[in-house]
Write a protein that holds these residues in place. Sequence first.
Motif, short mmCIF file in Angstrom:
data_model
loop_
_atom_site.label_atom_id
_atom_site.label_comp_id
_atom_site.label_asym_id
_atom_site.label_seq_id
_atom_site.Cartn_x
_atom_site.Cartn_y
_atom_site.Cartn_z
N ASN A 139 0.81 -1.23 0.00
CA ASN A 139 0.00 0.00 0.00
C ASN A 139 0.84 1.28 0.00
O ASN A 139 0.38 2.33 0.45
N THR A 142 -0.26 5.14 -4.04
CA THR A 142 -1.69 5.42 -4.21
C THR A 142 -2.00 5.68 -5.68
O THR A 142 -1.33 6.48 -6.34
N ALA A 170 0.32 -5.94 -4.36
CA ALA A 170 -0.02 -5.55 -2.99
C ALA A 170 0.55 -4.20 -2.60
O ALA A 170 0.14 -3.61 -1.59
N THR A 173 -2.54 0.83 -3.86
CA THR A 173 -3.84 0.99 -3.25
C THR A 173 -4.59 2.10 -3.98
O THR A 173 -3.98 3.04 -4.50
N PRO A 175 -7.79 4.04 -2.74
CA PRO A 175 -8.89 4.25 -1.79
C PRO A 175 -10.10 4.97 -2.38
O PRO A 175 -11.21 4.85 -1.84
N ASN A 181 -9.09 -3.58 -7.30
CA ASN A 181 -8.38 -4.85 -7.26
C ASN A 181 -7.19 -4.77 -8.21
O ASN A 181 -7.35 -4.46 -9.40
#
Length: 244
Positions: A139, A142, A170, A173, A175, A181
Amino acid sequence: VSPETYSGSIGGNGSLVKSAAGNQTLSGNLGYTGTTGVNAGTLTLSGSNGNATAITVNNNGTLALGGANGIAGAASLTLNSGGTVNLALGGTTHVITMAGSAANALVLTGGTMNFGMGTNTADELVLTTGTASLPNGANSITITATAYGTLSLITPQPLIVALGGGLVAADFTAPSITNANFTVTSGTLFLSTGVTITNDYWYGHQGNNNWSNNSNFTSDAGGTTLSLTNPSGLNVIFSASGAN
């Protein structure tokens, strides 16, 4: 600070550093071979950029790429925490190609990458030979999006291509994107949205009553929302409103 545009050529072996607020656009031919640093404000590259520079984007800095080959000859691109790389310029999706062959041609230690996404296409950052490095793990990067129109993320959209490898799903991220995904396949980072459906309702007549046609199923009893997944492995209920 008012935006400034320089349309002339820049050559030689010197370095370029963006250190003040505001937007500086370089729209001419960039052939210099020194390093490029973005420490504050926005540096927009929208011209013919065949330079072999190593680009670093630091905290409070933004690198915006406006041309189809915004950093065609870049030796490397490093994005640090608090920095931003924005590919979403010009109102249309495009591919930014990096020809650098360095072992760590793309280094992502943190920060944000913004991609333009239009009708079933998305901006791409492509490393033709170099590898990617994401040293800070899960994460740490972004992903955001600027919409150019309707985009279905049911079909995975390629965002970053590192043919030399190094991308880890992985470590990304998103948000602001519901059920984002990430997957990595053959050196390419894909973004899609995950949809969880526990029941399918038979609706029929949308796909010639073919069991294998997803459009014959809905995910609600009212028959209003087409299912996004094959009924295999799901509970199938024969009670949708208006079903045949």
